[in-house]
Design a protein around this motif. Structure first.
Motif, PDB file in Angstrom:
ATOM      1  N   TYR A   1      -0.706  -8.016   2.941  1.00  0.00           N
ATOM      2  CA  TYR A   1      -0.593  -6.599   2.594  1.00  0.00           C
ATOM      3  C   TYR A   1       0.533  -5.988   3.418  1.00  0.00           C
ATOM      4  O   TYR A   1       0.596  -6.185   4.635  1.00  0.00           O
TER       5      TYR A   1
ATOM      6  N   ASN B   1      -0.957  -3.529   9.335  1.00  0.00           N
ATOM      7  CA  ASN B   1      -0.851  -2.082   9.160  1.00  0.00           C
ATOM      8  C   ASN B   1      -1.663  -1.605   7.963  1.00  0.00           C
ATOM      9  O   ASN B   1      -1.818  -2.341   6.987  1.00  0.00           O
ATOM     10  N   ASN B   2      -2.137  -0.383   8.016  1.00  0.00           N
ATOM     11  CA  ASN B   2      -2.563   0.377   6.845  1.00  0.00           C
ATOM     12  C   ASN B   2      -2.659   1.845   7.256  1.00  0.00           C
ATOM     13  O   ASN B   2      -2.239   2.209   8.359  1.00  0.00           O
ATOM     14  N   HIS B   3      -3.207   2.662   6.400  1.00  0.00           N
ATOM     15  CA  HIS B   3      -3.252   4.105   6.669  1.00  0.00           C
ATOM     16  C   HIS B   3      -4.181   4.472   7.814  1.00  0.00           C
ATOM     17  O   HIS B   3      -4.150   5.618   8.294  1.00  0.00           O
TER      18      HIS B   3
ATOM     19  N   TYR C   1       0.546   5.250   0.455  1.00  0.00           N
ATOM     20  CA  TYR C   1      -0.242   6.409   0.883  1.00  0.00           C
ATOM     21  C   TYR C   1       0.463   7.615   0.275  1.00  0.00           C
ATOM     22  O   TYR C   1       1.465   8.108   0.825  1.00  0.00           O
TER      23      TYR C   1
ATOM     24  N   TYR D   1      -3.298  -8.542   7.168  1.00  0.00           N
ATOM     25  CA  TYR D   1      -2.618  -7.270   7.401  1.00  0.00           C
ATOM     26  C   TYR D   1      -2.507  -6.974   8.891  1.00  0.00           C
ATOM     27  O   TYR D   1      -3.332  -7.406   9.693  1.00  0.00           O
TER      28      TYR D   1
ATOM     29  N   TYR E   1       2.143  -2.336   4.374  1.00  0.00           N
ATOM     30  CA  TYR E   1       1.915  -0.890   4.336  1.00  0.00           C
ATOM     31  C   TYR E   1       3.253  -0.164   4.322  1.00  0.00           C
ATOM     32  O   TYR E   1       4.185  -0.527   5.040  1.00  0.00           O
ATOM     33  N   GLN E   2       3.353   0.871   3.519  1.00  0.00           N
ATOM     34  CA  GLN E   2       4.617   1.581   3.324  1.00  0.00           C
ATOM     35  C   GLN E   2       5.346   1.848   4.645  1.00  0.00           C
ATOM     36  O   GLN E   2       4.774   2.369   5.597  1.00  0.00           O
TER      37      GLN E   2
ATOM     38  N   SER F   1      -3.560   4.618  -2.457  1.00  0.00           N
ATOM     39  CA  SER F   1      -4.632   5.334  -1.772  1.00  0.00           C
ATOM     40  C   SER F   1      -5.054   6.540  -2.608  1.00  0.00           C
ATOM     41  O   SER F   1      -4.345   6.946  -3.523  1.00  0.00           O
TER      42      SER F   1
ATOM     43  N   GLN G   1       0.828  -1.207   0.000  1.00  0.00           N
ATOM     44  CA  GLN G   1       0.000   0.000   0.000  1.00  0.00           C
ATOM     45  C   GLN G   1       0.860   1.252   0.000  1.00  0.00           C
ATOM     46  O   GLN G   1       1.717   1.434   0.870  1.00  0.00           O
TER      47      GLN G   1
ATOM     48  N   GLU H   1       6.360  -0.403   6.706  1.00  0.00           N
ATOM     49  CA  GLU H   1       6.266  -1.611   7.530  1.00  0.00           C
ATOM     50  C   GLU H   1       7.493  -2.486   7.306  1.00  0.00           C
ATOM     51  O   GLU H   1       8.024  -3.089   8.250  1.00  0.00           O
TER      52      GLU H   1
END
Length: 559
Positions: free
Chosen positions: A367, A331-333, A19, A329, A369-370, A55, A17, A372
């Motif tokens: 997934y 993590n995410n935004h 963001y 997952y 996340y940037q 995103s 991902q 991570e």
């Protein structure tokens, strides 16, 4: 090298991902952009991911960081142009990767032409594109509260009615009961797929079907507003709407579709993801990332109970394992950094690797996340003025200004759980701008970027980055990781997460210590059958069944 095509390619894929505002700034204005993403494609190729989820980059007033869209068919000028998007698409496809867009169609911005026309008059051709209702008893049509604090209705003086917004007042909800709305959404999705997108992550897609009467809900203890979930989440026509979207847009196309679905259960997720039902490839569920929420919600956090986490994730593995499909997952935004939330910053590298091992060896699509993959941590911002997230600011205002909690308590919760923890810029190097920007960043850079950054991680063969590379590569090498049957082990152990994956006589044994102490591994060696070979681990090898050191994780393959 074009991406491989074929049925269910996403089952063996890893999604990354981006963001965009916090990923990489190419022009020094302090905000990440599409040319900045293009500059880092070689990095993503080195990591080994298969799909980049972008995103929102659409035009937007930026009331909710781009999730309030004013034009679905263009790019926000601060991110670049459609030509930049085309270059990003081509750069990914040339490297064998795909591009997944964020489809935000439960609501629009209040600056979207549809809403501007809708609010212009009760007789507007697009009036019923949104939910307009007269007030009741001198107040809103019902008692619903919004996700981001305050009422879910805003009064519009021009026409004397209220409009519904389950999020901020600048994010009016689309009325999916109107077939013209659904047709317009279908047109948007087709337009991006025709342009070369490879699929969609669909924002709160299970909010699109609402009980037509919009009845009031039970009062929430913390806010005093009514809870809308019984009437606006997983609603009566959700399956119908998603099947129609599939048939009208996705059928015959080689695409990945993932629906973000707060409050979805295993049984319903199975229905959404069964191939024969033709709805979605997979869903994002929230059960496991809500387990550390206290009685007052996410900003009333509690320590994570590993036994409860295992019960939750193991149940999802069993429930979707044979007929549906899981997304995986931490993590995410919208979530704080997992290494700070679930791991231990004192053992940052080890715990980041242990969390990754536990997740990536499960059945489903992982997934990343940037940041991570670098082991980035929470930002630990101590002043509310440093925060940008509307949910965080609204919560702080509601708690402190009303005197419900004191400033210290509110800030401790915000520092731990704010979405802005995930939104500080990616730490590319140790320079003052962290390699993210030459200007002033739109949100502060984590001070620990001088130690935790991509430049240092790529140069260190024992870094979190290279551990992620090996985990991702293992999915390509061993079909048991993609297709193997999941069996939980040590379900009541308060420190060890352990399970096996089995396929064609091959047994994958995964063990991870989720504590900062050395603990025994009380497993019968027969669980790995015979001759287990270590595939990966985050400590020097001492055998498959040796005691687990603090945050130690290891994966063995037996036969």
């Amino acid at each position: 090298m074009a991406p491989k095509r074929g049925t269910d390619w996403w089952k063996s894929s890893v999604v990354y991902q981006v963001y965009p505002s916090s990923f990489n700034d190419s022009d020094g204005d302090g905000v990440g952009d599409l040319p900045g993403v293009i500059e880092r494609l070689d990095y993503l190729e080195l990591l080994g991911v298969d799909v980049v989820w972008l995103s929102p980059v659409y035009p937007s007033p930026w009331d909710d960081n781009g999730y309030d869209i004013s034009d679905y068919l263009d790019i926000h000028p601060m991110f670049g142009t459609l030509a930049d998007w085309d270059r990003l698409r081509d750069g990914l496809h040339e490297r064998g990767m795909r591009l997944m867009m964020d489809l935000v169609v439960n609501h629009t911005s209040d600056e979207h032409p549809w809403f501007i026309e809708s609010r212009a008059s009760k007789d507007s051709d697009k009036r019923d594109f949104y939910f307009w209702r007269p007030g009741r008893g001198g107040g809103p049509p019902n008692n619903w509260g919004s996700v981001f604090s305050g009422p879910a209705w805003t009064y519009d003086e021009a026409t004397g009615e209220y409009y519904l917004h389950l999020f901020t007042r600048r994010q009016p909800d689309l009325n999916w009961e109107n077939p013209r709305v659904r047709a317009a959404v279908h047109d948007v999705a087709r337009w991006w797929l025709d342009r070369g997108a490879d699929g969609f992550r669909m924002d709160v897609i299970n909010f699109v079907s609402k009980t037509p009467e919009l009845p009031s809900g039970p009062l929430a203890a913390t806010s005093g507003h009514g809870v809308f979930t019984d009437y606006a989440v997983n609603g009566p026509r959700l399956h119908e709407f998603l099947h129609e979207l599939h048939q009208e847009v996705f059928a015959g196309r080689d695409v990945l579709t993932v629906g973000e679905m707060p409050r979805v259960g295993v049984e319903q997720a199975l229905l959404h993801t069964m191939v024969e039902r033709r709805e979605l490839s997979m869903v994002f569920q929230f059960e496991h990332v809500n387990l550390d929420h206290g009685p007052g919600g996410k900003f009333d956090p509690r320590p994570l109970d590993l036994v409860r986490l295992k019960e939750s994730l193991n149940r999802w593995q069993a429930g979707l394992g044979e007929s549906g499909w899981n997304s995986l997952y931490w993590n995410n935004h919208d979530q704080p950094r997992a290494v700070s939330r679930f791991g231990d910053e004192a053992h940052r590298v080890e715990s980041a690797k242990a969390l990754a091992t536990t997740l990536h060896m499960m059945k489903g699509t992982p997934y990343v996340y940037q940041g991570e993959e670098l082991g980035m941590t929470n930002a630990h911002m101590a002043d509310i003025a440093d925060y940008r997230d509307v949910e965080t600011l609204n919560h702080h205002r509601a708690m402190v200004e009303t005197g419900r909690v004191n400033e210290g308590t509110a800030m401790a919760a915000v520092a731990r759980m704010s979405r802005d923890n995930a939104r500080t810029p990616v730490q590319w190097d140790a320079s003052p701008g962290a390699g993210f920007t030459t200007g002033t960043p739109w949100i502060g850079i984590n001070p620990n970027h001088t130690q935790i950054n991509a430049e240092a991680a790529v140069a260190d063969p024992d870094s979190v980055f290279h551990y992620y590379r090996r985990l991702i590569a293992l999915r390509k090498e061993h079909p048991v990781i993609v297709h193997g049957r999941f069996e939980p082990l040590l379900e009541e152990d308060p420190a060890v997460y352990a399970y096996t994956r089995t396929l064609d006589g091959r047994v994958l044994l995964v063990t991870a210590n989720w504590s900062s102490d050395t603990v025994p591994l009380e497993l019968d060696p027969s669980v790995a059958r015979r001759d287990p070979v270590r595939l990966i681990g985050n400590y020097p090898d001492e055998g498959a069944f040796a005691p687990l050191r603090p945050w130690e994780a290891r994966v063995h393959l037996g036969s």
